[in-house]
Design a protein around this motif. Structure first.
Motif, PDB file in Angstrom:
ATOM      1  N   ALA A 204      74.061 -31.066 -97.388  1.00 33.77           N
ATOM      2  CA  ALA A 204      75.107 -30.112 -96.993  1.00 33.77           C
ATOM      3  C   ALA A 204      74.625 -29.283 -95.811  1.00 33.77           C
ATOM      4  CB  ALA A 204      75.466 -29.207 -98.168  1.00 33.77           C
ATOM      5  N   VAL A 205      75.254 -29.468 -94.653  1.00 30.85           N
ATOM      6  CA  VAL A 205      74.957 -28.669 -93.465  1.00 30.85           C
ATOM      7  C   VAL A 205      75.740 -27.370 -93.572  1.00 30.85           C
ATOM      8  CG1 VAL A 205      75.047 -28.578 -90.954  1.00 30.85           C
ATOM      9  CG2 VAL A 205      74.538 -30.729 -92.113  1.00 30.85           C
ATOM     10  N   ASP A 206      75.047 -26.268 -93.537  1.00 31.54           N
ATOM     11  CA  ASP A 206      75.658 -24.971 -93.811  1.00 31.54           C
ATOM     12  C   ASP A 206      76.355 -24.442 -92.562  1.00 31.54           C
ATOM     13  OD1 ASP A 206      76.386 -22.696 -95.067  1.00 31.54           O
ATOM     14  OD2 ASP A 206      74.436 -21.731 -94.987  1.00 31.54           O
ATOM     15  N   PRO A 207      77.669 -24.173 -92.593  1.00 29.16           N
ATOM     16  CA  PRO A 207      78.339 -23.612 -91.411  1.00 29.16           C
ATOM     17  C   PRO A 207      77.888 -22.199 -91.099  1.00 29.16           C
ATOM     18  CG  PRO A 207      79.833 -23.646 -93.286  1.00 29.16           C
ATOM     19  CD  PRO A 207      78.604 -24.388 -93.713  1.00 29.16           C
ATOM     20  N   CYS A 389      65.342 -36.057 -94.559  1.00 28.09           N
ATOM     21  CA  CYS A 389      66.490 -35.299 -94.030  1.00 28.09           C
ATOM     22  C   CYS A 389      66.584 -35.438 -92.519  1.00 28.09           C
ATOM     23  CB  CYS A 389      66.362 -33.832 -94.425  1.00 28.09           C
ATOM     24  SG  CYS A 389      66.689 -33.486 -96.161  1.00 28.09           S
ATOM     25  N   LEU A 390      65.461 -35.390 -91.838  1.00 29.85           N
ATOM     26  CA  LEU A 390      65.465 -35.525 -90.382  1.00 29.85           C
ATOM     27  C   LEU A 390      65.780 -36.950 -89.943  1.00 29.85           C
ATOM     28  CD1 LEU A 390      62.318 -33.360 -89.513  1.00 29.85           C
ATOM     29  CD2 LEU A 390      64.716 -32.711 -89.280  1.00 29.85           C
ATOM     30  N   GLY A 423      70.595 -29.981 -85.038  1.00 29.84           N
ATOM     31  CA  GLY A 423      71.276 -28.775 -85.493  1.00 29.84           C
ATOM     32  C   GLY A 423      71.786 -28.847 -86.918  1.00 29.84           C
ATOM     33  N   GLY A 424      71.306 -29.801 -87.713  1.00 33.85           N
ATOM     34  CA  GLY A 424      71.718 -29.897 -89.108  1.00 33.85           C
ATOM     35  C   GLY A 424      70.974 -28.890 -89.969  1.00 33.85           C
ATOM     36  N   LEU A 425      71.355 -27.632 -89.898  1.00 35.68           N
ATOM     37  CA  LEU A 425      70.667 -26.565 -90.618  1.00 35.68           C
ATOM     38  C   LEU A 425      71.211 -26.454 -92.038  1.00 35.68           C
ATOM     39  CD1 LEU A 425      70.688 -23.840 -87.815  1.00 35.68           C
ATOM     40  CD2 LEU A 425      69.012 -25.643 -88.214  1.00 35.68           C
ATOM     41  N   ARG A 426      70.304 -26.272 -92.986  1.00 35.20           N
ATOM     42  CA  ARG A 426      70.690 -26.064 -94.381  1.00 35.20           C
ATOM     43  C   ARG A 426      70.694 -24.574 -94.677  1.00 35.20           C
ATOM     44  NH1 ARG A 426      69.848 -31.187 -92.579  1.00 35.20           N
ATOM     45  NH2 ARG A 426      70.279 -32.718 -94.208  1.00 35.20           N
ATOM     46  N   GLY A 427      71.503 -24.187 -95.682  1.00 33.41           N
ATOM     47  CA  GLY A 427      71.621 -22.771 -95.977  1.00 33.41           C
ATOM     48  C   GLY A 427      71.978 -22.504 -97.418  1.00 33.41           C
ATOM     49  N   ALA A 428      72.872 -21.548 -97.590  1.00 30.69           N
ATOM     50  CA  ALA A 428      73.153 -21.026 -98.927  1.00 30.69           C
ATOM     51  C   ALA A 428      73.957 -21.982 -99.784  1.00 30.69           C
ATOM     52  CB  ALA A 428      73.908 -19.702 -98.805  1.00 30.69           C
ATOM     53  N   VAL A 453      63.190 -26.739 -97.685  1.00 35.80           N
ATOM     54  CA  VAL A 453      64.034 -27.361 -96.658  1.00 35.80           C
ATOM     55  C   VAL A 453      64.853 -26.300 -95.923  1.00 35.80           C
ATOM     56  CG1 VAL A 453      65.972 -28.927 -96.293  1.00 35.80           C
ATOM     57  CG2 VAL A 453      64.125 -29.591 -97.821  1.00 35.80           C
ATOM     58  N   ILE A 454      65.376 -25.319 -96.651  1.00 29.79           N
ATOM     59  CA  ILE A 454      66.158 -24.247 -96.009  1.00 29.79           C
ATOM     60  C   ILE A 454      65.283 -23.444 -95.055  1.00 29.79           C
ATOM     61  CG2 ILE A 454      67.378 -22.085 -96.447  1.00 29.79           C
ATOM     62  CD1 ILE A 454      68.402 -23.311 -99.036  1.00 29.79           C
ATOM     63  N   LEU A 455      64.106 -23.039 -95.510  1.00 23.17           N
ATOM     64  CA  LEU A 455      63.223 -22.246 -94.648  1.00 23.17           C
ATOM     65  C   LEU A 455      62.758 -23.048 -93.442  1.00 23.17           C
ATOM     66  CD1 LEU A 455      61.047 -20.365 -97.309  1.00 23.17           C
ATOM     67  CD2 LEU A 455      63.058 -19.542 -96.083  1.00 23.17           C
ATOM     68  N   PHE A 456      62.493 -24.342 -93.631  1.00 22.72           N
ATOM     69  CA  PHE A 456      62.060 -25.171 -92.498  1.00 22.72           C
ATOM     70  C   PHE A 456      63.175 -25.315 -91.469  1.00 22.72           C
ATOM     71  CE2 PHE A 456      61.704 -29.263 -90.357  1.00 22.72           C
ATOM     72  CZ  PHE A 456      60.416 -29.191 -89.845  1.00 22.72           C
ATOM     73  N   THR A 457      64.392 -25.619 -91.914  1.00 22.12           N
ATOM     74  CA  THR A 457      65.485 -25.828 -90.955  1.00 22.12           C
ATOM     75  C   THR A 457      65.888 -24.536 -90.255  1.00 22.12           C
ATOM     76  OG1 THR A 457      67.072 -25.584 -92.767  1.00 22.12           O
ATOM     77  CG2 THR A 457      66.380 -27.814 -92.198  1.00 22.12           C
ATOM     78  N   VAL A 458      65.899 -23.420 -91.006  1.00 21.88           N
ATOM     79  CA  VAL A 458      66.331 -22.158 -90.399  1.00 21.88           C
ATOM     80  C   VAL A 458      65.270 -21.610 -89.462  1.00 21.88           C
ATOM     81  CG1 VAL A 458      66.977 -19.772 -90.875  1.00 21.88           C
ATOM     82  CG2 VAL A 458      67.913 -21.600 -92.272  1.00 21.88           C
ATOM     83  N   PHE A 459      64.002 -21.637 -89.884  1.00 20.11           N
ATOM     84  CA  PHE A 459      62.948 -21.049 -89.058  1.00 20.11           C
ATOM     85  C   PHE A 459      62.491 -21.999 -87.961  1.00 20.11           C
ATOM     86  CE2 PHE A 459      62.733 -18.064 -92.530  1.00 20.11           C
ATOM     87  CZ  PHE A 459      62.315 -16.892 -91.931  1.00 20.11           C
ATOM     88  N   VAL A 460      62.093 -23.205 -88.326  1.00 20.93           N
ATOM     89  CA  VAL A 460      61.523 -24.123 -87.328  1.00 20.93           C
ATOM     90  C   VAL A 460      62.614 -24.660 -86.404  1.00 20.93           C
ATOM     91  CG1 VAL A 460      60.210 -26.239 -86.996  1.00 20.93           C
ATOM     92  CG2 VAL A 460      59.637 -24.712 -88.884  1.00 20.93           C
ATOM     93  N   GLN A 461      63.640 -25.284 -86.977  1.00 22.72           N
ATOM     94  CA  GLN A 461      64.693 -25.845 -86.130  1.00 22.72           C
ATOM     95  C   GLN A 461      65.547 -24.752 -85.493  1.00 22.72           C
ATOM     96  OE1 GLN A 461      65.347 -29.442 -89.312  1.00 22.72           O
ATOM     97  NE2 GLN A 461      66.955 -29.134 -87.837  1.00 22.72           N
ATOM     98  N   GLY A 462      65.823 -23.681 -86.235  1.00 27.68           N
ATOM     99  CA  GLY A 462      66.642 -22.613 -85.669  1.00 27.68           C
ATOM    100  C   GLY A 462      65.969 -21.872 -84.531  1.00 27.68           C
ATOM    101  N   MET A 463      64.643 -21.719 -84.592  1.00 28.50           N
ATOM    102  CA  MET A 463      63.929 -21.010 -83.528  1.00 28.50           C
ATOM    103  C   MET A 463      63.614 -21.900 -82.332  1.00 28.50           C
ATOM    104  SD  MET A 463      61.313 -18.619 -85.736  1.00 28.50           S
ATOM    105  CE  MET A 463      60.598 -17.927 -84.242  1.00 28.50           C
ATOM    106  N   THR A 464      63.550 -23.208 -82.540  1.00 32.24           N
ATOM    107  CA  THR A 464      63.200 -24.114 -81.435  1.00 32.24           C
ATOM    108  C   THR A 464      64.404 -24.777 -80.789  1.00 32.24           C
ATOM    109  OG1 THR A 464      62.860 -25.907 -83.039  1.00 32.24           O
ATOM    110  CG2 THR A 464      60.934 -24.598 -82.405  1.00 32.24           C
TER     111      THR A 464
END
Length: 719
Positions: A204-207, A389-390, A423-428, A453-464
């Motif tokens: 689930a990719v979080d909008p 996931c990637l 940009g497939g970020l996971r969330g809540a 997975v949430i922390l990796f996608t939000v921090f690593v992918q979201g910041m880069t």
């Protein structure tokens, strides 16, 4: 400085003490030893005894009476202060996304609570998330959804959301089951259905996370709508698949008929949510038609009908996300046409505020819920989930885009494909779904892996992702709002393409769009919009929509300076001169009673008896500016020109000839100048103009002659 530090510590203690007190169990609260008897308690013999207090209390504390609303207000206050501090943190927003900082605040608050209570802090329940926090975010996204871009790319969005999600769910689930078979010692008790269930929630990719990151980068409209639309519809698909696999787990055995019925259920859930949202959207539009006498409550119907569509879909086990998005898209154009401008502003700001607070609370609770005692670690399972996931998302985007590019006019470039996959970020959403799993031995492992997975996608992918967008030179969003001319030309192209498709017999998107516009204009708008708000012109509707969009975008988008304009800014004295010219000349020019003409009808009828009203110019401006005109001066007694200016040759038919002459115009003074350039001329036009001079143009004798400025077309002069 010491006093300020002491004051800040006292304020922090005052803010944190009610939170810690609220989160302390009732058994651990200090009890008063000598409490007075309470009013209304039964006595030992069962009779009702009325006990009066021992003494009158001047001050008392009753926290349990206001515990629930007090804690809610404290959490919202904490989330708002965190968001406010983020935007005042200097250069931090340019490097760290807002979602990352909010999660870090949640981790800090969770650590403080864990240190005070020595137990796990409260977690975000699935009911609170799906019933109270998610609907405002989805409603805001659907109400302000760019309709034209969304429907133009609807096929590609559905292609990514349906087939792409199914690809990721099956790929991740089957691959994780293979990992569990390889690690029989630690993961042998994980079944295939459990792996598919976990794959449905982790795909689930979080909008919420996608919106918070992509809105800060200002990528181009096509890339933004593809990523956001895919994440929005992806949630509806993943929630349906999650409930389907959860139903399979509760069955004693799964047969082929169950799988077929499950596929039918997916279709029914999606289409059911669509029709529920459509019904409530039209109902909201019809209700807003009758709010002319009570405009105060008009915005309330937008929120009530949207929330009712979501709750009705959840009650019927349909897709609530699909329902609220459809409701918002359906009612927007009709509601905005019925309500006043103040109501539109109220709807806009309340939706933005509501969704922003919900988004902030979600990320803070993600950080708070990470600090708990239910973690279970497994290196093979966690690392395999991250890698799968990637890999599966990247391969799915590449394969699906290779197919869809053959059908698109504007192909999705490889750079855009990389950003879509990255940009497939996971969330809540996946975090809330994992807590709904029925208890089994490896549930804590699923929770730990989801958090990682949430922390990796939000921090690593979201910041880069922002540096990658700049490195790959991805096309950015056009900051300037479209003009009326651009909108009219785009609509002209739409009508042209619709006509071409109709002529050749091809039923494409422009053909169906034109048919829907005709149906909307002929039936829906007449039935759902008040008669006094019916726009008489479609251009007027375009202008009103652009004006609303400009008012909405002025406060969000920064002011942009066009880099192509290298012209020198005007000086103050030049601006003053322009103002004087416009104020003194243009008003007289607009009041001229001359027939209108264009470049195709320059020749005027010589038999008209109308006289040309002169345009006066201030004498101080006569020598200041140079015009591309022929200037004629007063003749002396000897017939020669007193002025020293020479005639400029080469005027084409589109230029006007400006002449200055004394007020008693008794003869055509332009004849000598014209003969000097064009040879002998016919004296008839001069005589005709002498006959057209009215008596009130003749100045009285003895008054000094004044200069006047008149515009004469060259082709009239040469008739």
């Amino acid at each position: 400085m010491a006093a300020l530090r002491t004051l800040s510590l006292l304020l922090s203690a005052c803010l944190l003490w009610p939170v810690c007190l609220a989160l302390t169990p009732p058994a651990q609260l200090p009890q008063s030893r000598n409490l007075p008897p309470m009013l209304g308690f039964n006595s030992s013999d069962g009779s009702l005894s009325v006990d009066l207090p021992m003494a009158l209390r001047v001050f008392s504390v009753d926290y349990h009476h206001v515990q629930a609303p007090f804690e809610i207000v404290l959490w919202i206050m904490l989330a708002s202060l965190a968001k406010l501090g983020f935007h005042w943190s200097g250069r931090v927003p340019a490097v760290v996304p807002e979602s990352c900082l909010l999660i870090m605040v949640g981790l800090l608050v969770g650590g403080v609570i864990y240190g005070v209570r020595h137990s796990a802090p409260p977690t975000l329940s699935a009911d609170a998330f799906f019933l109270f926090l998610l609907p405002p975010i989805v409603l805001d996204a659907g109400y302000f959804l760019p309709g034209r871009l969304f429907f133009e790319n609807l096929g590609t969005i559905l292609w990514y959301a349906l087939l792409g999600t199914l690809w990721n769910v099956l790929g991740i689930g089957l691959s994780l089951y293979g990992v569990c078979l390889l690690a029989q010692s630690s993961l042998g008790d994980v079944s295939l259905l459990h792996c598919l269930l976990f794959g449905s929630l982790i795909a689930a990719v979080d909008p919420v996370a996608v919106l918070s990151v992509f809105q800060e980068m200002h990528v181009n409209e096509q890339l933004h709508i593809l990523v956001f639309g895919e994440s929005l519809l992806n949630d509806a698909v993943t929630v349906v698949l999650y409930k389907l696999f959860e139903s399979f787990l509760r069955l004693p055995s799964v047969s082929g008929v169950d799988v077929l019925l499950g596929g039918c259920r997916v279709v029914v859930v999606g289409l059911g949510g669509l029709f529920v949202g459509l019904f409530f959207g039209l109902l909201a539009a019809l209700t807003s038609r009758f709010t002319s006498r009570a405009q105060v409550i008009a915005p309330l119907f937008v929120f009530l009908y949207s929330y009712l569509s979501y709750l009705t879909s959840e009650m019927l086990h349909l897709s609530g996300i699909m329902a609220i998005v459809t409701c918002a898209v359906t009612m927007k154009q009709y509601v905005e046409a019925n309500v006043s401008e103040r109501s539109k502003t109220s709807i806009q700001y309340f939706l933005k505020m509501w969704s922003s607070v919900s988004e902030t609370l979600i990320f803070i609770f993600l950080g708070v819920s990470t600090i708990q005692d239910v973690h279970m670690w497994s290196w093979p399972f966690v690392c395999s989930t991250l890698l799968l996931c990637l890999v599966w998302r990247a391969t799915g985007v590449l394969l699906l885009t290779a197919v869809v590019n053959k059908l698109r006019r504007n192909a999705v470039t490889f750079r855009d494909q990389f950003i879509i996959a990255y940009g497939g970020l996971r969330g809540a959403i996946c975090f809330s779904l994992v807590f709904l799993i029925d208890d089994f031995p490896k549930k804590r492992l699923f929770i730990t892996t989801t958090i990682v997975v949430i922390l990796f996608t939000v921090f690593v992918q979201g910041m880069t992702i922002k540096p990658l967008v700049e490195l790959l030179d991805v096309k950015r969003k056009k900051r300037a709002l479209p003009t009326v001319s651009e909108e009219i030309h785009s609509r002209l192209i739409d009508h042209l393409l619709a006509g071409i498709e109709d002529v050749v017999g091809y039923w494409g998107q422009h053909y169906w769009k034109d048919k829907f516009e005709q149906f909307n204009r002929k039936y829906l708008r007449r039935f759902l919009i008040r008669e006094d708000h019916q726009a008489r012109s479609s251009i007027l509707r375009v202008y009103q929509e652009l004006e609303r969009r400009e008012q909405r975008g002025d406060e969000e988008a920064p002011r942009v300076v066009d880099p192509r304009s290298h012209s020198r800014p005007l000086l103050p004295e030049e601006m003053d001169s322009i103002r004087r010219i416009l104020s003194r000349n243009l008003q007289n020019f607009n009041n001229k009673q001359t027939p209108a003409y264009s470049r195709h009808t320059l020749h005027q009828d010589a038999t008209t008896e109308r006289t040309r009203k002169p345009l006066y110019r201030h004498q101080s401006l006569g020598e200041r500016y140079t015009y591309n005109t022929i200037t004629h001066w007063q003749q002396g007694e000897d017939g020669e020109f007193n002025g020293s200016r020479r005639v400029r040759p080469g005027l084409n038919r589109s230029h006007t000839v400006c002449s200055t002459s004394p007020r008693p115009v008794l003869q055509d003074l332009s004849a000598p100048a014209a003969s000097a350039q064009t040879g002998p001329a016919d004296p008839k036009p001069s005589a005709a103009r002498e006959d057209q001079i009215s008596p009130h143009h003749q100045a009285p004798v003895g008054r000094a002659p004044k200069k006047q400025l008149s515009f004469v077309l060259e082709n009239e002069k040469q008739q």
